[in-house]
Scaffold this active site. Structure first.
Site, PDB file in Angstrom:
ATOM      1  N   ASN A  40       0.956  -1.305   0.156  1.00 61.29           N
ATOM      2  CA  ASN A  40       0.205   0.199   0.452  1.00 61.29           C
ATOM      3  C   ASN A  40       0.790   1.272   0.334  1.00 61.29           C
ATOM      4  O   ASN A  40       1.794   1.046   0.911  1.00 61.29           O
ATOM      5  CB  ASN A  40      -0.842  -0.303   1.248  1.00 61.29           C
ATOM      6  CG  ASN A  40      -1.555  -0.920   1.720  1.00 61.29           C
ATOM      7  OD1 ASN A  40      -1.877  -1.681   0.061  1.00 61.29           O
ATOM      8  ND2 ASN A  40      -2.117  -1.929   2.262  1.00 61.29           N
TER       9      ASN A  40
ATOM     10  N   HIS B 208       6.317  -1.445   4.083  1.00 59.52           N
ATOM     11  CA  HIS B 208       6.007  -2.914   4.444  1.00 59.52           C
ATOM     12  C   HIS B 208       5.657  -3.706   2.855  1.00 59.52           C
ATOM     13  O   HIS B 208       4.657  -3.001   2.444  1.00 59.52           O
ATOM     14  CB  HIS B 208       5.242  -2.750   5.179  1.00 59.52           C
ATOM     15  CG  HIS B 208       4.094  -2.581   5.604  1.00 59.52           C
ATOM     16  ND1 HIS B 208       4.159  -1.151   5.567  1.00 59.52           N
ATOM     17  CD2 HIS B 208       2.847  -2.715   5.597  1.00 59.52           C
ATOM     18  CE1 HIS B 208       3.484  -0.751   5.307  1.00 59.52           C
ATOM     19  NE2 HIS B 208       2.261  -1.502   5.199  1.00 59.52           N
TER      20      HIS B 208
ATOM     21  N   HIS C 127       2.739  -7.071   2.452  1.00 61.84           N
ATOM     22  CA  HIS C 127       2.503  -7.499   3.470  1.00 61.84           C
ATOM     23  C   HIS C 127       1.787  -9.211   2.448  1.00 61.84           C
ATOM     24  O   HIS C 127       2.190  -9.192   1.628  1.00 61.84           O
ATOM     25  CB  HIS C 127       0.444  -7.122   3.073  1.00 61.84           C
ATOM     26  CG  HIS C 127       0.209  -5.689   4.196  1.00 61.84           C
ATOM     27  ND1 HIS C 127      -0.960  -5.845   5.298  1.00 61.84           N
ATOM     28  CD2 HIS C 127       0.634  -4.688   3.528  1.00 61.84           C
ATOM     29  CE1 HIS C 127      -1.157  -4.800   5.406  1.00 61.84           C
ATOM     30  NE2 HIS C 127      -0.015  -3.786   4.344  1.00 61.84           N
TER      31      HIS C 127
ATOM     32  N   GLU D 250      -0.842   2.723   6.727  1.00 62.66           N
ATOM     33  CA  GLU D 250      -1.244   3.613   7.824  1.00 62.66           C
ATOM     34  C   GLU D 250      -0.301   3.663   8.072  1.00 62.66           C
ATOM     35  O   GLU D 250      -0.412   5.331   9.637  1.00 62.66           O
ATOM     36  CB  GLU D 250      -2.924   2.499   8.186  1.00 62.66           C
ATOM     37  CG  GLU D 250      -3.318   2.793   7.762  1.00 62.66           C
ATOM     38  CD  GLU D 250      -4.550   1.702   8.285  1.00 62.66           C
ATOM     39  OE1 GLU D 250      -3.880   0.957   9.066  1.00 62.66           O
ATOM     40  OE2 GLU D 250      -6.049   1.660   8.867  1.00 62.66           O
TER      41      GLU D 250
HETATM   42  P1  5GP Z   1      -0.755  -0.264   5.951  1.00 62.33           P
HETATM   43  O1  5GP Z   1      -2.450  -0.012   6.411  1.00 62.33           O
HETATM   44  O2  5GP Z   1      -0.097   1.036   6.181  1.00 62.33           O
HETATM   45  O3  5GP Z   1      -0.260  -0.638   4.347  1.00 62.33           O
HETATM   46  O4  5GP Z   1      -0.412  -1.659   6.809  1.00 62.33           O
HETATM   47  C1  5GP Z   1       0.295  -1.364   8.027  1.00 62.33           C
HETATM   48  C2  5GP Z   1      -0.334  -2.503   8.905  1.00 62.33           C
HETATM   49  O5  5GP Z   1       0.978  -2.909  10.219  1.00 62.33           O
HETATM   50  C3  5GP Z   1      -1.560  -3.114   9.256  1.00 62.33           C
HETATM   51  O6  5GP Z   1      -2.276  -3.654   8.673  1.00 62.33           O
HETATM   52  C4  5GP Z   1      -1.659  -3.339  11.024  1.00 62.33           C
HETATM   53  O7  5GP Z   1      -2.232  -3.888  11.501  1.00 62.33           O
HETATM   54  C5  5GP Z   1      -0.356  -3.121  11.015  1.00 62.33           C
HETATM   55  N1  5GP Z   1      -0.265  -3.174  12.186  1.00 62.33           N
HETATM   56  C6  5GP Z   1       0.203  -1.534  12.884  1.00 62.33           C
HETATM   57  N2  5GP Z   1       0.344  -1.855  13.830  1.00 62.33           N
HETATM   58  C7  5GP Z   1       0.892  -3.299  14.332  1.00 62.33           C
HETATM   59  C8  5GP Z   1       2.155  -3.595  15.639  1.00 62.33           C
HETATM   60  O8  5GP Z   1       2.231  -2.690  16.534  1.00 62.33           O
HETATM   61  N3  5GP Z   1       2.548  -4.645  15.244  1.00 62.33           N
HETATM   62  C9  5GP Z   1       1.996  -5.590  14.355  1.00 62.33           C
HETATM   63  N4  5GP Z   1       2.235  -6.281  13.981  1.00 62.33           N
HETATM   64  N5  5GP Z   1       1.370  -5.087  13.197  1.00 62.33           N
HETATM   65  C10 5GP Z   1       0.612  -3.719  13.441  1.00 62.33           C
END
Ligand code: 5GP
Ligand code: ZN
Length: 112
Positions: free
Chosen positions: A85, A98, A100, A93
């Site tokens: 993303n 990263h 997924h 977010e």
């Molecule tokens: P994004 O929306 O930025 O692509 O994904 C961020 C991801 O980080 C989300 O899937 C969310 O669940 C994960 N995430 C957010 N905070 C934490 C955390 O403190 N620990 C872990 N292991 N994952 C997190």
């Protein structure tokens, strides 16, 4: 000291549930999994978004970690999905790059 959540995981200030790491990447279970397997693969170096990924070698390290982790978790044969993303429209977010890695169920297409 970094304020970035994922940098804190790299430094050990926060301890995620690590599934794989090498000199360049760290992979750990997502805290809010969207599939039976949901791993985040991050560079150990802070890079905000995919837009800032200019190092092809590091891109290779990130991408090539995925099939290693998938094999380790028994996903190779049935398959899995990788998602990156980027920025607002991509739904990013956490502003530390990263990938997924999602698996363990049938994925649908197109994503929402
Ligand atoms: P994004 O929306 O930025 O692509 O994904 C961020 C991801 O980080 C989300 O899937 C969310 O669940 C994960 N995430 C957010 N905070 C934490 C955390 O403190 N620990 C872990 N292991 N994952 C997190
Ligand atoms: Zn960071």
């Amino acid at each position: 000291m970094s304020t970035c959540l994922f940098c804190k995981m790299v430094s050990g200030e926060i301890q995620p549930d690590i599934v794989y790491q090498n000199d360049f990447v760290l992979a750990f279970n997502d805290i809010n999994p969207k599939a039976p397997v949901h791993v985040l693969i991050i560079p150990k170096q802070h890079i905000e978004t995919l837009n800032e990924l200019t190092d092809a070698g590091l891109a290779g390290q990130l991408f090539s970690a995925a099939p290693i982790i998938a094999k380790q978790l028994g996903l190779s044969e049935n398959g899995y999905r990788l998602v990156v993303n980027c920025n607002k429209h991509g739904g990013q977010e956490v502003y530390h790059l990263h990938i997924h890695l999602l698996g363990g169920r049938q994925m649908t297409w197109p994503p929402g």
